[in-house]
Design a protein around this motif. Structure first.
Motif, mmCIF file in Angstrom:
data_model
loop_
_atom_site.group_PDB
_atom_site.id
_atom_site.type_symbol
_atom_site.label_atom_id
_atom_site.label_comp_id
_atom_site.label_asym_id
_atom_site.label_seq_id
_atom_site.Cartn_x
_atom_site.Cartn_y
_atom_site.Cartn_z
ATOM 1 N N ALA A 1 45.884 -0.433 16.311
ATOM 2 C CA ALA A 1 46.786 -1.251 15.504
ATOM 3 C C ALA A 1 48.166 -0.609 15.516
ATOM 4 N N THR A 2 48.790 -0.498 14.377
ATOM 5 C CA THR A 2 50.125 0.092 14.365
ATOM 6 C C THR A 2 50.056 1.567 13.994
ATOM 7 N N THR A 3 48.872 1.991 13.552
ATOM 8 C CA THR A 3 48.781 3.310 12.948
ATOM 9 C C THR A 3 49.119 4.449 13.904
ATOM 10 N N TYR A 4 48.678 4.337 15.160
ATOM 11 C CA TYR A 4 48.982 5.417 16.097
ATOM 12 C C TYR A 4 50.479 5.632 16.242
ATOM 13 N N PHE A 5 51.219 4.528 16.148
ATOM 14 C CA PHE A 5 52.648 4.659 16.356
ATOM 15 C C PHE A 5 53.317 5.428 15.213
ATOM 16 N N TYR A 6 52.624 5.504 14.085
ATOM 17 C CA TYR A 6 53.159 6.315 12.989
ATOM 18 C C TYR A 6 53.014 7.791 13.311
ATOM 19 N N ILE A 7 51.986 8.117 14.073
ATOM 20 C CA ILE A 7 51.645 9.516 14.266
ATOM 21 C C ILE A 7 52.170 10.025 15.600
ATOM 22 N N ASP A 8 51.836 9.341 16.651
ATOM 23 C CA ASP A 8 52.211 9.855 17.961
ATOM 24 C C ASP A 8 52.305 8.709 18.948
ATOM 25 N N GLU A 9 53.508 8.527 19.483
ATOM 26 C CA GLU A 9 53.735 7.402 20.382
ATOM 27 C C GLU A 9 52.963 7.525 21.681
ATOM 28 N N LEU A 10 52.974 8.729 22.248
ATOM 29 C CA LEU A 10 52.322 8.921 23.537
ATOM 30 C C LEU A 10 50.821 8.660 23.417
ATOM 31 N N LEU A 11 50.245 9.107 22.297
ATOM 32 C CA LEU A 11 48.831 8.851 22.051
ATOM 33 C C LEU A 11 48.581 7.348 21.981
ATOM 34 N N ALA A 12 49.467 6.648 21.297
ATOM 35 C CA ALA A 12 49.318 5.203 21.166
ATOM 36 C C ALA A 12 49.326 4.530 22.540
ATOM 37 N N TYR A 13 50.261 4.915 23.386
ATOM 38 C CA TYR A 13 50.317 4.311 24.719
ATOM 39 C C TYR A 13 49.084 4.651 25.541
ATOM 40 N N THR A 14 48.617 5.888 25.408
ATOM 41 C CA THR A 14 47.463 6.297 26.205
ATOM 42 C C THR A 14 46.217 5.501 25.813
ATOM 43 N N LEU B 1 60.997 6.821 11.755
ATOM 44 C CA LEU B 1 61.148 7.561 10.497
ATOM 45 C C LEU B 1 59.793 7.984 9.945
ATOM 46 N N LYS B 2 58.780 7.139 10.120
ATOM 47 C CA LYS B 2 57.437 7.519 9.672
ATOM 48 C C LYS B 2 56.969 8.755 10.425
ATOM 49 N N ARG B 3 57.111 8.713 11.736
ATOM 50 C CA ARG B 3 56.669 9.864 12.538
ATOM 51 C C ARG B 3 57.448 11.120 12.154
ATOM 52 N N TYR B 4 58.745 10.954 12.037
ATOM 53 C CA TYR B 4 59.609 12.085 11.701
ATOM 54 C C TYR B 4 59.166 12.714 10.388
ATOM 55 N N SER B 5 58.891 11.869 9.396
ATOM 56 C CA SER B 5 58.554 12.432 8.087
ATOM 57 C C SER B 5 57.152 13.028 8.084
ATOM 58 N N ILE B 6 56.231 12.499 8.905
ATOM 59 C CA ILE B 6 54.900 13.112 8.989
ATOM 60 C C ILE B 6 55.013 14.482 9.668
ATOM 61 N N TRP B 7 55.766 14.538 10.753
ATOM 62 C CA TRP B 7 55.932 15.827 11.444
ATOM 63 C C TRP B 7 56.535 16.881 10.539
ATOM 64 N N LYS B 8 57.556 16.461 9.827
ATOM 65 C CA LYS B 8 58.251 17.425 8.978
ATOM 66 C C LYS B 8 57.494 17.651 7.669
ATOM 67 N N GLY B 9 56.408 16.906 7.481
ATOM 68 C CA GLY B 9 55.657 17.021 6.244
ATOM 69 C C GLY B 9 56.498 16.713 5.023
ATOM 70 N N GLN B 10 57.486 15.869 5.234
ATOM 71 C CA GLN B 10 58.394 15.585 4.123
ATOM 72 C C GLN B 10 58.342 14.091 3.807
ATOM 73 N N HIS B 11 57.707 13.733 2.722
ATOM 74 C CA HIS B 11 57.788 12.346 2.314
ATOM 75 C C HIS B 11 57.631 12.207 0.819
ATOM 76 N N LYS B 12 58.016 11.059 0.340
ATOM 77 C CA LYS B 12 57.976 10.783 -1.083
ATOM 78 C C LYS B 12 56.573 11.035 -1.640
ATOM 79 N N GLU B 13 56.498 11.616 -2.811
ATOM 80 C CA GLU B 13 55.214 11.878 -3.462
ATOM 81 C C GLU B 13 54.480 10.578 -3.780
ATOM 82 N N GLY B 14 53.147 10.628 -3.704
ATOM 83 C CA GLY B 14 52.350 9.516 -4.218
ATOM 84 C C GLY B 14 52.253 8.314 -3.287
#
Ligand code: SF4
Ligand code: SF4
Ligand code: SF4
Ligand code: SF4
Lengths: 187, 293
Positions: free
Chosen positions: B45-58, A93-106
């Motif tokens: 840490a966990t941060t890559y997994f927030y952004i891009d899974e493939l990057l995290a694994y690489t 869900l974090k990734r999804y919301s970052i990609w879509k640029g849609q997340h709660k303000e603040g």
């Protein structure tokens, strides 16, 4: 929601190696919410977020703070009787919301994660002071003072690096990352 | 002499330098060599997994590929690094597609990962690869009467890997007993300390830290032992903020398990990074480490 794929399916597709729609197997037993150390701070508990996803309430899910408050502690995951990987769902869900640029303000979470990744992509290693400016202004004054106090004390005790550490083969390291994500996006 | 490829992780370079020092000192006493991985990168840490899974694994796979060339098992002292490396290796083994993607990227750095690396947490080296007898045989100043709260935190034991006990493991207690200390019954030993939330969701994180500290006080421990730099910093360095937020009065020492082992082995405190804490350790702890020679 008739001819397009359901939100639950869309989210399941983001889960690593998930087969079918694992979220649909949720029996709403509430073990996850009862285990979660952060549930009291979330707009919706983990059990509720799964119910909302299964009901297709996408906006409500993406607008919530729930997944940004997840501490990735995996406590719910090891206890779920249906073996649903709830922690991974929160990541998705974090990734999804970052990609879509849609997340709660603040929220600070999204800014912080992006700053962290940018820093590592540039230098290969983590360097705390580089990070500070990107998120410190989104904290309130008291939180900001706490952060500054801590950084100063760490520095005095010799526990903060004074120069950013960089890996040696930084050029090939960057080319390697370039094969995963176009650098334009992160630099 | 046992030898391991050692992945210190970013925080051990400075924030957790005491962990680094005490890890090297104590393993040396046991005849173990930790050989730092050449040109490693942050595992994210966990941060890559927030952004891009493939990057995290690489990023994890790059370290694995460097380690593979040494032919040694990898040891990580940071629980987050350990979890990331362990599960990246596991996924790459199962998923040929993912492995191909990752190896395509690694080519740019003249690296390749073939799936032949074992990953261990530093505490597993002490709990599994070294016997309690071997540890006991090096103890010159047993920590008698010192009550220690063994804090497992999350990522050493979770997610579950095979069939191991994820609810009530005892290996940390075993190590503490081997050095003569008394492991207390610490009810919150498996609960998260909220480290990943300290920046983004501060109030929640501080409440989690408060609960862990209170539980340690209630179990009449003298010190909390950790096996993760993030847990240590979180539990120790934010006590003042916890006190401000909740009107409490905590001043509770938090040490790395390797520092306690080091004291019991009679290694001078300075060599274990003792003295860099925000909360000074109880004099009784130092005395226990020094009374017998
Ligand atoms: S523990 Fe599992 S089955 Fe129970 S509510 Fe949570 S996700 Fe659903
Ligand atoms: S992993 Fe996230 S959702 Fe699950 S218990 Fe921990 S904090 Fe709560
Ligand atoms: S977990 Fe933290 S410190 Fe450890 S390498 Fe990974 S990011 Fe850097
Ligand atoms: S901060 Fe929480 S999630 Fe991270 S290692 Fe420490 S206990 Fe586990």
């Amino acid at each position: 929601m008739t001819d397009t794929i359901s939100f639950s399916q869309e989210v399941s597709n983001l889960l690593y190696a998930a087969e079918g729609e694992p979220l649909r197997t949720c029996i709403q037993c509430g073990t996850c919410s009862g285990t979660c150390p952060v549930a009291g701070y979330m707009d919706y508990t983990p059990r509720q977020i799964i119910a909302l996803i299964n009901a297709g309430n996408k906006e409500q899910v993406l607008e919530s703070n729930t997944f940004w408050y997840c501490a990735s502690c995996y406590h719910c995951t090891v206890r779920c009787p249906q073996k649903i990987n709830i922690t991974e769902l929160m990541y998705a869900l974090k990734r999804y919301s970052i990609w879509k640029g849609q997340h709660k303000e603040g929220l600070i979470g999204p800014t912080f994660s992006e700053a962290f990744v940018k820093m590592i992509v540039r230098g290969g290693r983590s360097f705390e002071p580089v990070l500070a400016p990107s998120y410190i202004f989104s904290l309130n004054l008291r939180e900001m003072l706490q952060e500054v106090t801590n950084a100063t004390e760490l520095l005095l005790k010799g526990r903060l690096p004074v120069l950013p550490a960089r890996i040696k083969r930084i050029d090939s390291f960057k080319r390697m990352i370039g094969r995963i994500i176009p650098m334009g996006g992160l630099e | 002499m046992k030898e391991y490829a050692y992945f210190p992780g970013c925080s051990l370079e400075k924030m957790a330098v005491s962990y680094h020092l005490s890890a090297l000192e104590t393993t040396k006493k046991l005849g173990i060599k930790l050989k730092e991985l050449e040109d490693w990168n942050c595992c994210g840490a966990t941060t890559y997994f927030y952004i891009d899974e493939l990057l995290a694994y690489t990023l994890c796979a790059r370290n694995l590929a460097i380690a593979e060339k040494t032919g040694l098992d990898v040891v990580a002292p940071c629980s987050a690094c350990y979890k990331n490396m362990y599960f990246t290796a596991a996924h790459l083994k199962k998923d040929a597609d993912l492995a191909e993607h990752v190896n395509f990227a690694l080519e740019e750095d003249n690296l390749q990962y073939n799936g032949n690396v074992n990953i261990k947490h530093l505490i597993e080296v002490f709990a599994q690869d070294v016997s309690a007898e071997e540890i006991k045989s090096k103890v010159t100043r047993p920590l008698e009467g010192i009550r220690v709260a063994p804090y497992y935190g999350c990522q050493i034991v979770r997610p579950q890997k095979e069939k191991e006990d994820v609810e009530q493991p005892q290996f940390f207690e075993g190590i503490l007993s081997a050095i003569g200390a008394t492991p207390v019954n610490y009810p919150l030993k498996m609960r998260c300390c909220g480290g990943s939330l300290i920046i983004s969701s501060r109030t929640a994180a501080l409440a989690m830290v408060r609960n862990l500290l209170q539980s340690a006080v209630d179990s009449q421990a003298t010190v909390i032992a950790t096996a993760c730099p993030m847990c240590q910093v979180n539990l120790e360095c934010y006590q003042q903020q916890v006190n401000q937020e909740f009107g409490t009065n905590f001043s509770f020492p938090v040490l790395y398990f390797t520092q306690l082992i080091g004291l019991a082995f009679g290694i001078p405190p300075k060599k274990l990074g003792i003295g860099k804490e925000f909360v000074s350790i109880a004099p009784s702890l130092l005395r226990a480490g020094q009374s017998k020679d």
